[in-house]
Design an enzyme around this catalytic site. Sequence first.
Site, mmCIF file in Angstrom:
data_model
loop_
_atom_site.group_PDB
_atom_site.id
_atom_site.type_symbol
_atom_site.label_atom_id
_atom_site.label_comp_id
_atom_site.label_asym_id
_atom_site.label_seq_id
_atom_site.Cartn_x
_atom_site.Cartn_y
_atom_site.Cartn_z
ATOM 1 N N LYS A 27 -16.239 0.218 6.056
ATOM 2 C CA LYS A 27 -16.929 1.152 5.595
ATOM 3 C C LYS A 27 -17.948 0.445 5.049
ATOM 4 C CE LYS A 27 -13.644 4.773 6.320
ATOM 5 N NZ LYS A 27 -12.245 5.599 5.568
ATOM 6 N N LYS A 30 -13.551 -7.635 10.438
ATOM 7 C CA LYS A 30 -13.089 -6.359 11.315
ATOM 8 C C LYS A 30 -14.420 -5.444 10.552
ATOM 9 C CE LYS A 30 -11.088 -3.948 7.336
ATOM 10 N NZ LYS A 30 -9.713 -3.375 6.679
ATOM 11 N N LYS A 57 -10.276 -6.997 -1.560
ATOM 12 C CA LYS A 57 -11.373 -5.766 -1.818
ATOM 13 C C LYS A 57 -11.448 -6.103 -3.623
ATOM 14 C CE LYS A 57 -10.369 -1.862 0.653
ATOM 15 N NZ LYS A 57 -9.845 -0.602 0.692
HETATM 16 P P1 TYM Z 1 -9.058 3.872 5.811
HETATM 17 O O1 TYM Z 1 -9.285 4.517 5.844
HETATM 18 O O2 TYM Z 1 -9.345 2.328 5.789
HETATM 19 O O3 TYM Z 1 -8.950 3.903 7.740
HETATM 20 C C1 TYM Z 1 -8.272 4.749 7.999
HETATM 21 C C2 TYM Z 1 -7.395 4.176 10.085
HETATM 22 O O4 TYM Z 1 -8.713 3.055 10.615
HETATM 23 C C3 TYM Z 1 -8.423 2.350 10.655
HETATM 24 N N1 TYM Z 1 -9.062 0.914 10.513
HETATM 25 C C4 TYM Z 1 -9.345 0.204 11.926
HETATM 26 N N2 TYM Z 1 -8.852 0.412 13.005
HETATM 27 C C5 TYM Z 1 -9.690 -0.709 13.837
HETATM 28 N N3 TYM Z 1 -10.055 -1.426 13.900
HETATM 29 C C6 TYM Z 1 -11.014 -1.120 12.523
HETATM 30 N N4 TYM Z 1 -11.887 -2.294 11.848
HETATM 31 C C7 TYM Z 1 -10.206 -0.092 11.793
HETATM 32 N N5 TYM Z 1 -10.594 -0.335 10.200
HETATM 33 C C8 TYM Z 1 -9.955 0.968 9.575
HETATM 34 C C9 TYM Z 1 -7.292 2.279 9.359
HETATM 35 O O5 TYM Z 1 -5.693 1.273 10.165
HETATM 36 C C10 TYM Z 1 -6.399 3.214 9.154
HETATM 37 O O6 TYM Z 1 -5.283 3.957 9.847
HETATM 38 N N6 TYM Z 1 -4.587 2.835 3.257
HETATM 39 C C11 TYM Z 1 -5.035 3.598 4.826
HETATM 40 C C12 TYM Z 1 -4.976 5.191 4.534
HETATM 41 C C13 TYM Z 1 -4.037 5.749 3.825
HETATM 42 C C14 TYM Z 1 -3.336 5.972 5.192
HETATM 43 C C15 TYM Z 1 -1.968 6.393 4.398
HETATM 44 C C16 TYM Z 1 -2.939 5.834 6.331
HETATM 45 C C17 TYM Z 1 -3.536 6.373 2.933
HETATM 46 N N7 TYM Z 1 -2.375 6.298 2.709
HETATM 47 C C18 TYM Z 1 -1.043 7.120 4.803
HETATM 48 C C19 TYM Z 1 -1.560 5.880 7.159
HETATM 49 C C20 TYM Z 1 -0.433 6.641 6.183
HETATM 50 C C21 TYM Z 1 -6.840 3.437 4.391
HETATM 51 O O7 TYM Z 1 -7.073 2.918 3.871
HETATM 52 O O8 TYM Z 1 -7.668 3.690 5.276
#
Ligand code: TYM
Length: 337
Positions: free
Chosen positions: A203, A200, A114
């Site tokens: 967003k 991957k 990022k």
């Molecule tokens: P975020 O918002 O980017 O994504 C949310 C969840 O979706 C999963 N994910 C994917 N899984 C499979 N293929 C993909 N292409 C893909 N893109 C996203 C992510 O692995 C995630 O599970 N830092 C985290 C959010 C967060 C969090 C937490 C998660 C903040 N605090 C505490 C668990 C526990 C994030 O940015 O996810």
Amino acid sequence: MSEKQRVLSGVQPTGNLHLGNYLGAIRNWVEIQSKYDNFFCVVDLHAITVPHNPKTLANDTYTIAALYLACGIDLEYSTIFVQSHITAHSELTWLLNCITPLNWLERMIQFKEKALKQGENVSVGLLDYPVLMAADILLYDADKVPVGEDQKQHLELTRDIAARINDKFGKENEPVLKIPEPLIRTEGARVMSLTDGTKKMSKSDPSEMSRINLLDPPDLIQKKIKRCKTDPIKGLTFDDPERPECHNLLTLYQILSAKTKQEVALEGQDMGWGQFKPLLIEAVIETLKPIQDKYQEIMDDKNYLDSVLREGAAKAREVANCTLVRVKNALGYLPPL
Ligand code: TYM
């Protein structure tokens, strides 16, 4: 006290949720929720670690909470809340910051990726993001954290931070923090972009055509899949490193149609893309239709959604504040007088 193990996870309210978020995370939360005591948060503090739009943040937060419910998160088993409503998240982050070595954060792959995109505008918050994520998890004494593959490194960091706190400030047989475990499924843990099967689905990809959002209408889903990247080879196969798009699309179809890998491999072995794509389009539309209908119902009743988030915050606050006091005591703070 509940005897069930605790689960915590969250999604950032940055725009829409896509199929990767659903298959990598939320679908799994729904499947396992009855076995656990679950906390699912909308991580809005994370959403401002990259430039954000203050005009859309509140509504995006509602959208994610409504999507949790629409995807099947059941309030009988799960608590839904907004991260910024619980001040303990920010406060524990500060405490954890002060015991986390800087070089642990500089190693994080997602930060490097990022940061590269943002050049000189990288915020301290972006670097600190995994510590905030650790605070999210550790505040709830989570046993399990169901996430997609891309969050694995952040989970390892969370474990390292907890272990360091326990090591420095815990007593023998009396750890300050519980060390959580990641829960990463094999299928759907890494859904790839529709325009490049080696990246991957994300967003932050500037191309809308690279992802299917959970709220995309059927004609848009059709357009995105019709135009997605494929290859000129007839006969569709899994696991060919030369055909990443083929593997990704077959896997999507397999999960969404609830077939086995063997069944899909057999079905696809003599197919061309012209035959396969309509099947995938139908599977995606069929999966998303009930979610979209339910989502609309929930968004039309903001009073209900507010009450879910209000009650969720009250439950979350109680648990989080209790952990925060425990950590502050271990660190030697004078309790409030
Ligand atoms: P975020 O918002 O980017 O994504 C949310 C969840 O979706 C999963 N994910 C994917 N899984 C499979 N293929 C993909 N292409 C893909 N893109 C996203 C992510 O692995 C995630 O599970 N830092 C985290 C959010 C967060 C969090 C937490 C998660 C903040 N605090 C505490 C668990 C526990 C994030 O940015 O996810």
